[in-house]
Motif scaffolding. Structure first.
Motif, PDB file in Angstrom:
ATOM      1  N   ASN A   1       0.882  -1.175   0.000  1.00 60.95           N
ATOM      2  CA  ASN A   1       0.000   0.000   0.000  1.00 60.95           C
ATOM      3  C   ASN A   1       0.913   1.216   0.000  1.00 60.95           C
ATOM      4  O   ASN A   1       1.476   1.566   1.033  1.00 60.95           O
TER       5      ASN A   1
ATOM      6  N   HIS B   1      -9.643   0.954   4.584  1.00 57.07           N
ATOM      7  CA  HIS B   1      -8.380   1.153   5.311  1.00 57.07           C
ATOM      8  C   HIS B   1      -8.648   2.086   6.497  1.00 57.07           C
ATOM      9  O   HIS B   1      -9.460   3.012   6.400  1.00 57.07           O
TER      10      HIS B   1
ATOM     11  N   GLY C   1      -1.536  -6.621   8.536  1.00 51.39           N
ATOM     12  CA  GLY C   1      -0.887  -5.349   8.196  1.00 51.39           C
ATOM     13  C   GLY C   1      -0.637  -4.528   9.435  1.00 51.39           C
ATOM     14  O   GLY C   1      -1.480  -4.480  10.345  1.00 51.39           O
ATOM     15  N   GLY C   2       0.517  -3.878   9.470  1.00 48.78           N
ATOM     16  CA  GLY C   2       0.868  -3.023  10.601  1.00 48.78           C
ATOM     17  C   GLY C   2       2.336  -3.172  10.903  1.00 48.78           C
ATOM     18  O   GLY C   2       2.748  -4.091  11.606  1.00 48.78           O
ATOM     19  N   SER C   3       3.142  -2.258  10.285  1.00 50.37           N
ATOM     20  CA  SER C   3       4.594  -2.230  10.510  1.00 50.37           C
ATOM     21  C   SER C   3       5.282  -3.567  10.209  1.00 50.37           C
ATOM     22  O   SER C   3       6.214  -3.961  10.903  1.00 50.37           O
ATOM     23  N   VAL C   4       4.817  -4.253   9.157  1.00 47.34           N
ATOM     24  CA  VAL C   4       5.544  -5.457   8.711  1.00 47.34           C
ATOM     25  C   VAL C   4       6.820  -4.998   8.010  1.00 47.34           C
ATOM     26  O   VAL C   4       6.806  -4.068   7.205  1.00 47.34           O
TER      27      VAL C   4
ATOM     28  N   GLU D   1      -5.668  -5.215  10.314  1.00 44.89           N
ATOM     29  CA  GLU D   1      -4.683  -4.151  10.504  1.00 44.89           C
ATOM     30  C   GLU D   1      -4.987  -3.406  11.799  1.00 44.89           C
ATOM     31  O   GLU D   1      -5.813  -2.480  11.803  1.00 44.89           O
TER      32      GLU D   1
ATOM     33  N   ALA E   1      -0.811  -0.333  15.123  1.00 45.14           N
ATOM     34  CA  ALA E   1       0.427  -0.879  14.535  1.00 45.14           C
ATOM     35  C   ALA E   1       0.729  -0.271  13.171  1.00 45.14           C
ATOM     36  O   ALA E   1       1.781  -0.540  12.604  1.00 45.14           O
ATOM     37  N   ILE E   2      -0.176   0.551  12.650  1.00 51.43           N
ATOM     38  CA  ILE E   2       0.012   1.071  11.290  1.00 51.43           C
ATOM     39  C   ILE E   2       0.889   2.308  11.314  1.00 51.43           C
ATOM     40  O   ILE E   2       0.548   3.312  11.944  1.00 51.43           O
ATOM     41  N   GLY E   3       2.031   2.197  10.657  1.00 49.91           N
ATOM     42  CA  GLY E   3       2.937   3.330  10.525  1.00 49.91           C
ATOM     43  C   GLY E   3       3.595   3.743  11.829  1.00 49.91           C
ATOM     44  O   GLY E   3       4.204   4.806  11.926  1.00 49.91           O
TER      45      GLY E   3
ATOM     46  N   LEU F   1      -0.293  -6.964   4.277  1.00 49.66           N
ATOM     47  CA  LEU F   1      -0.556  -5.684   3.615  1.00 49.66           C
ATOM     48  C   LEU F   1       0.503  -4.736   4.164  1.00 49.66           C
ATOM     49  O   LEU F   1       0.578  -4.512   5.377  1.00 49.66           O
ATOM     50  N   ILE F   2       1.324  -4.228   3.262  1.00 51.60           N
ATOM     51  CA  ILE F   2       2.567  -3.584   3.671  1.00 51.60           C
ATOM     52  C   ILE F   2       2.539  -2.109   3.286  1.00 51.60           C
ATOM     53  O   ILE F   2       2.406  -1.791   2.101  1.00 51.60           O
ATOM     54  N   GLY F   3       2.680  -1.230   4.262  1.00 58.28           N
ATOM     55  CA  GLY F   3       2.699   0.202   3.975  1.00 58.28           C
ATOM     56  C   GLY F   3       4.116   0.683   3.719  1.00 58.28           C
ATOM     57  O   GLY F   3       4.675   0.502   2.631  1.00 58.28           O
ATOM     58  N   GLY F   4       4.709   1.286   4.733  1.00 57.29           N
ATOM     59  CA  GLY F   4       6.024   1.923   4.585  1.00 57.29           C
ATOM     60  C   GLY F   4       7.070   1.057   3.897  1.00 57.29           C
ATOM     61  O   GLY F   4       7.800   1.528   3.004  1.00 57.29           O
TER      62      GLY F   4
ATOM     63  N   LYS G   1       0.177   4.207  -0.234  1.00 59.72           N
ATOM     64  CA  LYS G   1      -0.462   5.415   0.323  1.00 59.72           C
ATOM     65  C   LYS G   1      -0.209   6.600  -0.619  1.00 59.72           C
ATOM     66  O   LYS G   1      -0.118   6.395  -1.820  1.00 59.72           O
TER      67      LYS G   1
HETATM   68  C1  PEP Z   1      -0.955   0.080   5.831  1.00 59.43           C
HETATM   69  O1  PEP Z   1      -0.986   1.245   5.532  1.00 59.43           O
HETATM   70  O2  PEP Z   1      -1.838  -0.689   5.416  1.00 59.43           O
HETATM   71  C2  PEP Z   1       0.149  -0.400   6.677  1.00 59.43           C
HETATM   72  C3  PEP Z   1       0.112  -1.631   7.116  1.00 59.43           C
HETATM   73  O3  PEP Z   1       1.150   0.486   6.921  1.00 59.43           O
HETATM   74  P1  PEP Z   1       2.583   0.182   7.638  1.00 59.43           P
HETATM   75  O4  PEP Z   1       3.093  -1.117   7.057  1.00 59.43           O
HETATM   76  O5  PEP Z   1       3.438   1.354   7.278  1.00 59.43           O
HETATM   77  O6  PEP Z   1       2.307   0.069   9.091  1.00 59.43           O
END
Ligand code: PEP
Length: 252
Positions: free
Chosen positions: A9, A95, A210-213, A167, A171-173, A231-234, A11
């Protein structure tokens, strides 16, 4: 047997030059995670570029949001059919940033989920609790409410063409990841709740965490029996990190 899926993701990040560099690196590395499905969910303006760069590769692409409406006077909105024009496979729905920052409620998320499927897209439905809700012991109630809102509207069979993502908002970001055991507990709860409606579909549906993986914690999370990818953000913006996360999914 559920095929693992790792979806990025992006973003509101990216640029034409940076996207090309990132995707060129991922394409070059993608043979390392054969058997694992991978995808990137990108900002709308880059869908054309991403389609040109990823067509014919094992990496799928998608968007991060869509309108619940088919067409009409909805300034600034993007429909599912428009996303299909760009051959998107996936679209993220619900999200926590959409829920929190843009006021998306369960009913609207359910409508977006249905709109995605009507357009032939695979929705990635996000559910998850805030820190306050976790501390109040309300995690299960919150994710159940978010899941049920969709199942009550779309029906459990809709999960055959959908992906769930747990998610936790805390834990997100944040750099703070759920432990593998915390993730597994909620994933199992979600699967059992779906099994209450249809046991076979519950076994089939993929539930991503998802969440800071990151590369450093992916393998432990993906080793959990009900965690079917991430689900991977950063970390999806850094080619080596995202590639290592996809490889970790292959190892499990
Ligand atoms: C996300 O935005 O869905 C997410 C999991 O972000 P992050 O990996 O940066 O925590």
């Amino acid at each position: 047997m559920r095929t693992k899926l790792v979806a990025g993701n992006w973003k509101m990040h990216g640029g034409l030059a940076a996207n090309r560099e990132l995707l060129d690196a991922l394409k070059a590395a993608s043979a390392d995670w054969s058997g694992v499905e991978s995808a990137v969910c990108v900002p709308f303006p880059y869908l054309h570029q991403v389609r040109e760069l990823l067509r014919g590769t094992p990496i799928a692409w998608g968007a991060q949001n869509l309108s619940e409406h088919e067409a009409g006077a909805y300034t600034g909105e993007v429909s599912g059919a428009m996303l299909r024009d760009f051959e998107c496979r996936y679209v993220i729905v619900g999200h926590s940033e959409r829920r929190r920052l843009y006021g998306e409620q369960d009913a609207q998320v359910a409508a977006k989920f249905a709109a995605a499927q009507r357009a032939g897209l695979v929705p990635i439905l996000c559910v998850g609790e805030t820190l306050e809700e976790r501390e109040q012991g309300a995690t299960e109630a919150v994710v159940a409410r978010q899941l049920d809102a969709v199942l009550d509207t779309a029906g459990v069979a809709a999960l055959r063409n959908a992906v769930l993502a747990y998610e936790p908002v805390w834990a997100i970001g944040t750099g703070r990841t759920a432990t593998p055991e915390q993730a597994q507990a909620v994933h199992r709860y979600l699967r059992e709740r779906i099994a209450g409606r249809d046991a076979e579909i519950a076994q089939e549906v993929r539930i991503l965490y998802g969440g800071s993986v990151k590369a450093g914690n992916a393998a432990q999370l993906f080793a959990m029996p009900d965690v079917d990818g991430g689900l991977i953000g950063g970390a999806s913006l850094i080619a080596e990190e995202f590639a290592a996360i996809c490889k970790a999914a292959k190892a499990e």
